[in-house]
Design an enzyme around this catalytic site. Structure first.
Site, PDB file in Angstrom:
ATOM      1  N   ASP A   1       0.852  -1.202   0.000  1.00 25.20           N
ATOM      2  CA  ASP A   1       0.000   0.000   0.000  1.00 25.20           C
ATOM      3  C   ASP A   1       0.884   1.247   0.000  1.00 25.20           C
ATOM      4  OD1 ASP A   1      -1.909   2.086   0.697  1.00 25.20           O
ATOM      5  OD2 ASP A   1      -3.234   0.456   1.305  1.00 25.20           O
TER       6      ASP A   1
ATOM      7  N   SER B   1      -7.237   3.762  -1.104  1.00 24.32           N
ATOM      8  CA  SER B   1      -6.928   2.329  -1.133  1.00 24.32           C
ATOM      9  C   SER B   1      -8.159   1.480  -1.410  1.00 24.32           C
ATOM     10  CB  SER B   1      -6.294   1.906   0.190  1.00 24.32           C
ATOM     11  OG  SER B   1      -5.082   2.588   0.380  1.00 24.32           O
TER      12      SER B   1
ATOM     13  N   THR C   1      -7.890  -2.367   1.801  1.00 28.93           N
ATOM     14  CA  THR C   1      -7.241  -3.250   0.827  1.00 28.93           C
ATOM     15  C   THR C   1      -7.703  -4.698   0.964  1.00 28.93           C
ATOM     16  OG1 THR C   1      -5.347  -1.735   0.905  1.00 28.93           O
ATOM     17  CG2 THR C   1      -5.024  -3.832  -0.223  1.00 28.93           C
TER      18      THR C   1
ATOM     19  N   GLU D   1      -0.864  -8.096   1.854  1.00 32.24           N
ATOM     20  CA  GLU D   1      -0.675  -6.650   1.815  1.00 32.24           C
ATOM     21  C   GLU D   1       0.378  -6.189   2.827  1.00 32.24           C
ATOM     22  OE1 GLU D   1      -3.565  -4.008   3.502  1.00 32.24           O
ATOM     23  OE2 GLU D   1      -2.986  -2.367   2.177  1.00 32.24           O
TER      24      GLU D   1
ATOM     25  N   ASP E   1       2.205   2.715   3.249  1.00 30.92           N
ATOM     26  CA  ASP E   1       1.291   3.865   3.119  1.00 30.92           C
ATOM     27  C   ASP E   1       1.261   4.730   4.376  1.00 30.92           C
ATOM     28  OD1 ASP E   1      -1.141   5.238   1.901  1.00 30.92           O
ATOM     29  OD2 ASP E   1      -2.097   4.318   3.654  1.00 30.92           O
TER      30      ASP E   1
ATOM     31  N   HIS F   1       1.863   8.731   4.885  1.00 32.67           N
ATOM     32  CA  HIS F   1       0.932   9.686   5.523  1.00 32.67           C
ATOM     33  C   HIS F   1       1.627  10.440   6.654  1.00 32.67           C
ATOM     34  CE1 HIS F   1      -2.825   8.764   3.462  1.00 32.67           C
ATOM     35  NE2 HIS F   1      -2.573   7.483   3.576  1.00 32.67           N
TER      36      HIS F   1
ATOM     37  N   ASP G   1      -1.395   0.132  -4.707  1.00 35.29           N
ATOM     38  CA  ASP G   1      -2.644   0.779  -5.113  1.00 35.29           C
ATOM     39  C   ASP G   1      -2.405   2.208  -5.588  1.00 35.29           C
ATOM     40  OD1 ASP G   1      -1.844   1.425  -2.533  1.00 35.29           O
ATOM     41  OD2 ASP G   1      -3.771   0.986  -1.601  1.00 35.29           O
ATOM     42  N   HIS G   2      -1.396   2.863  -4.976  1.00 30.94           N
ATOM     43  CA  HIS G   2      -1.080   4.269  -5.278  1.00 30.94           C
ATOM     44  C   HIS G   2       0.212   4.617  -4.564  1.00 30.94           C
ATOM     45  CE1 HIS G   2      -2.226   4.969  -1.177  1.00 30.94           C
ATOM     46  NE2 HIS G   2      -3.363   4.326  -1.413  1.00 30.94           N
TER      47      HIS G   2
HETATM   48 MG    MG Z   1      -4.216  -0.772   2.591  1.00 33.74          MG
HETATM   49 ZN    ZN Z   2      -3.251   5.867   2.397  1.00 33.23          ZN
END
Ligand code: MG
Ligand code: ZN
Length: 369
Positions: free
Chosen positions: A44, A85, A138, A259, A264, A268, A306-307
């Protein structure tokens, strides 16, 4: 010769996907390779810079370097250029571009069958492993259908109908200490024939698994710790999932999604060290999966994100082993996202394509309905 053999079915596949032809109705797909097991690894928020920072913080070496077939996907959602996500995972699971927050549903909130559900339809064993709550966006998007990712208690209820063979992650409270009702979804899963365990009773490595039952495991914290703070279950969970699912695959192969959720969260938090430690652990898991796939010989491994998160950059002043990270955002960004593939059909993941294509290729390779 090998290249040519794959080139021809690739053309048919792309045609089939573009026309949205049901793969069952095409004779051409008999030319496609047919992997047994499919393992999808989602980091993620894992953009190219996250990978690069992990690489240069890990003695200039990652297991990801072993992949020969690499592509890029376009991660945007149906309602925003910058995906979250939920929409990102729903694109992989269901093959639809949807709105941010959507869990396994299309832009009209209509449920769309997921790859995991298609695998269940073919009597393939399935599993999900995450370093977040197992009801997080996710993993949730592979087993649940809900209009909003925040509905983690409703996502937990959907585990009862998913028939997922194995799940490992956090979020036990959404099953057993619920705000919206007094149901105990863990008990209900046990009634359905699951072996449900938690850290409070037994460490993952000490569990004696009943192979006749589906298996669920909740981690010590509802929201698992960062790996740098002592979380240590992802690697044993990966070994357990590979062995458990192999043992019940019956020649049909299994579907497993793993995952690395917290790359991620480091983004953040604009915390370069957090990103790097999560990235390196995730890469070790990729190494475990690759080793399994090489020994098996008929396993498709797809690694992607995902990004990107953070608009992460490696700024001047960085050195090998000492990353000077910088950020443009504390949210996700819209950068193209790398895809790494290994095994039968891996060639098809080369190029630049929509994130939904990852679903379409896996569906076509597995002849899912
Ligand atoms: Mg996730
Ligand atoms: Zn995020």
């Amino acid at each position: 010769m090998k290249k040519l053999l794959y080139f021809i079915p690739a053309i048919f596949l792309i045609t089939a996907c573009n026309k949205k032809i049901d793969s069952a109705n095409t004779n051409e797909d008999s030319l496609l390779p047919k992997p047994g097991n499919v393992i999808l690894l989602i980091g993620d928020g894992m953009g190219l810079t996250q990978i690069t920072a992990g690489l240069y913080s890990n003695n200039n070496s990652l297991n990801l370097e072993a992949f020969e077939h690499i592509g890029l996907h376009k991660s945007y959602a149906s309602n925003k250029l910058i995906t979250d996500s939920a929409a990102g995972a729903t694109a992989f699971a269901c093959g639809v571009k949807t709105y941010n927050g959507a869990i396994g549903v299309d832009p009209d909130t209509i449920p769309v069958k997921t790859l995991l559900e298609m695998a269940e339809d073919q009597k393939m064993p399935t599993g999900i492993v995450a370093t977040s709550t197992i009801t997080h966006a996710t993993p949730g998007s592979f087993v649940a259908h809900q209009p909003n990712r925040k509905m983690q208690e409703a996502i937990a209820e959907d585990f009862l109908t998913s028939n997922v063979d194995l799940f490992i992650g956090g979020g036990m409270k959404y099953f057993t200490a619920r705000e919206k009702d007094d149901r105990n979804i863990a008990d209900e899963l046990e009634t359905k024939g699951y072996q449900v365990e938690s850290f409070f009773d037994v460490e993952l490595e000490d569990i004696s698994i009943d192979p006749s039952k589906n298996f669920g495991y909740f981690t010590a914290n509802d929201s698992p710790l960062p790996v740098a703070s002592g979380r240590n279950y992802l690697r044993p969970a990966t070994d357990l999932a590979l062995e458990f699912l192999s043992n019940r695959s019956n020649g049909k192969g299994f579907f497993l999604m793993i995952e690395g959720s917290q790359i991620d969260w480091g983004g953040h938090a604009n915390d370069s060290d957090y990103i790097i430690s999560e990235m390196i652990e995730f890469d070790k898991v990729i190494g475990q999966v690759l080793e399994f796939a090489k020994a098996d010989g008929n396993t498709l491994v797809v690694v992607t994100a995902d990004h990107e998160t953070g608009g992460y950059a490696i700024n001047p002043g960085s050195e090998m082993g000492a990353i000077n990270g910088a950020f443009t955002s504390d949210y996700h960004t819209a950068a193209l996202i790398p895809v790494f593939a290994y095994g039968p059909g891996a060639e098809l993941f080369s190029g630049i394509y929509e994130n939904t294509q990852i679903h379409d290729i896996i569906k076509a390779l597995k002849r899912f309905q």
